[in-house]
Scaffold this motif. Structure first.
Motif, short mmCIF file in Angstrom:
data_model
loop_
_atom_site.label_atom_id
_atom_site.label_comp_id
_atom_site.label_asym_id
_atom_site.label_seq_id
_atom_site.Cartn_x
_atom_site.Cartn_y
_atom_site.Cartn_z
N ASP A 52 40.98 -1.30 6.45
CA ASP A 52 40.24 -1.48 7.70
C ASP A 52 40.57 -0.38 8.70
OD1 ASP A 52 39.12 -3.74 6.65
OD2 ASP A 52 40.51 -5.13 7.63
N GLN A 99 38.88 2.83 7.55
CA GLN A 99 37.45 2.81 7.84
C GLN A 99 37.18 3.14 9.31
OE1 GLN A 99 34.88 2.46 5.78
NE2 GLN A 99 36.09 2.11 3.94
N ARG A 100 37.98 2.57 10.22
CA ARG A 100 37.81 2.87 11.65
C ARG A 100 38.10 4.34 11.94
NH1 ARG A 100 40.27 -2.31 12.30
NH2 ARG A 100 42.29 -1.34 12.65
N GLU A 101 39.16 4.86 11.33
CA GLU A 101 39.50 6.28 11.56
C GLU A 101 38.42 7.19 11.00
OE1 GLU A 101 43.32 6.79 9.82
OE2 GLU A 101 44.37 5.69 11.42
N SER A 160 35.24 6.43 10.76
CA SER A 160 34.10 6.33 11.68
C SER A 160 34.32 7.19 12.92
CB SER A 160 33.87 4.87 12.09
OG SER A 160 33.53 4.09 10.96
N GLN A 161 35.53 7.18 13.46
CA GLN A 161 35.84 7.99 14.64
C GLN A 161 35.76 9.48 14.29
OE1 GLN A 161 39.70 6.60 15.84
NE2 GLN A 161 38.92 4.66 16.66
#
Length: 341
Positions: A90, A93-95, A97-98
């Motif tokens: 998770d 995935q956030r990193e 996206s950023q």
């Protein structure tokens, strides 16, 4: 795979099998004593069988209760590791996206700002977003636990790496443009080819016009400046003369290669002051206005070519005119009735 049972459940089963049998005594009135009664082999067999069945049943029930409501040490460890792994996925995935958001912003600046400043071609979207060949590239990952998540994350990482590589090359190219910027700015054709501060010598601009001799609509690939024969003609940027002589329709003509994909053409000259191979600088006199070639009167026909294609010369007078003068020149150049060649 059999999970190890706690010692407690083994004890339950063993107690059912080996628990002590009851001892029975009968009173003998003749001897006035209690005499021990020994059960038969059949009775002993059924007692053992009953106790064994009861012990196994209790053990089995206890086993299923245990595996249903309690984790073994190995299961607890795996559950903990899976939860930790999911948390890491998770976060990744956030990193990702950023990182993609930052990269998209950089790509937009690259295409809409940096490359516009240096007049460089944009990188095609097909190159920026191109994928990877081979349908089996991720086949080895499909055997893993949570394969869909692993494959999708790997694809996003590969795409990010590819786009970063493309963007890195683009920035290297822009750095080279910046280093050459001073040289480039001195070479770009950035002034009018004759003295025309009052704009009175602007005759006709770039675009489709009625030809003054053939009387048909024809594309006019440059700008005309009306001037007396002998008026000085200036090089509009640093460069090297690649043609100086007579050219069909243009009469006496000069072509200068400015580098960086720019060329300028000066047509209908009277006299030429330069020769092929000569290097010139912006503002240097290269010839004089004439009336040679296909022309209806003394004037200079001036063209700008970028990457071999004609471009509107009016776009390049940024060192010669202020915004008000530039707007006035465009209005004058739109006059369709003063084409001179």
């Amino acid at each position: 795979m059999f999970l190890p049972l706690p010692l407690f459940f083994y004890n339950i089963i063993l107690m059912g099998i080996f628990r002590s049998r009851k001892t029975y005594y009968v009173y003998n009135p003749k001897t006035l004593e209690y005499e021990r009664v020994y059960p038969s082999a059949r009775e002993r067999f059924f007692v053992v069988l009953r106790n064994l069945t009861l012990g196994i049943g209790i053990g089995v029930v206890a086993f299923f209760v245990f595996i249903e409501f309690f984790d073994s040490p190995m299961e607890a460890l795996l559950r903990k590791e899976n939860k930790l792994l999911q948390t890491h996925y998770d976060m990744l995935q956030r990193e990702l996206s950023q990182a993609n958001e930052v990269l998209e912003d950089l790509q937009q600046r690259d295409a809409s700002l940096y490359r516009v400043i240096f007049n460089a071609d944009s990188i095609p979207e097909a190159i920026r977003k191109s994928g990877f060949g081979g349908s089996n590239r991720y086949e080895h990952l499909k055997a893993m636990t949570n394969s869909d998540l692993v494959v999708e994350t790997t694809k996003r990482i590969d795409m990010l790496k590819k786009q970063l590589y493309v963007q890195s090359n683009s920035l290297e190219e822009l750095i080279d443009f910046a280093r050459q910027n001073d040289i480039r700015l001195s070479c770009i054709p950035a002034i009018q080819p004759i003295a025309n501060k009052d704009l009175k010598r602007t005759a006709s601009g770039y675009g489709t016009r009625i030809h003054p001799i053939y009387h048909i609509r024809k594309f006019h690939s440059g700008m005309d400046f009306a001037a007396d024969v002998g008026t000085e003609i200036y090089a509009t940027g640093n460069g090297k003369v690649v043609f100086a002589g007579r050219k069909q329709n243009y009469g006496n003509c000069i072509i200068i290669d400015h580098g960086f994909d720019y060329e300028t053409l000066y047509g209908h000259c009277n006299k030429l002051k330069v020769h092929v191979g000569q290097k010139v600088v912006r503002g240097e006199v290269i010839g004089f206005v004439g009336n040679t070639g296909v022309s209806t009167g003394p004037h200079l026909h001036y063209e700008v070519l970028y990457k071999g294609r004609h471009d509107n010369p009016a776009k390049y007078y940024f060192q010669d005119l202020n915004p008000t003068e530039y707007e006035a020149l465009l209005q004058i150049a739109e006059n369709h009735g003063l084409v001179m060649d």
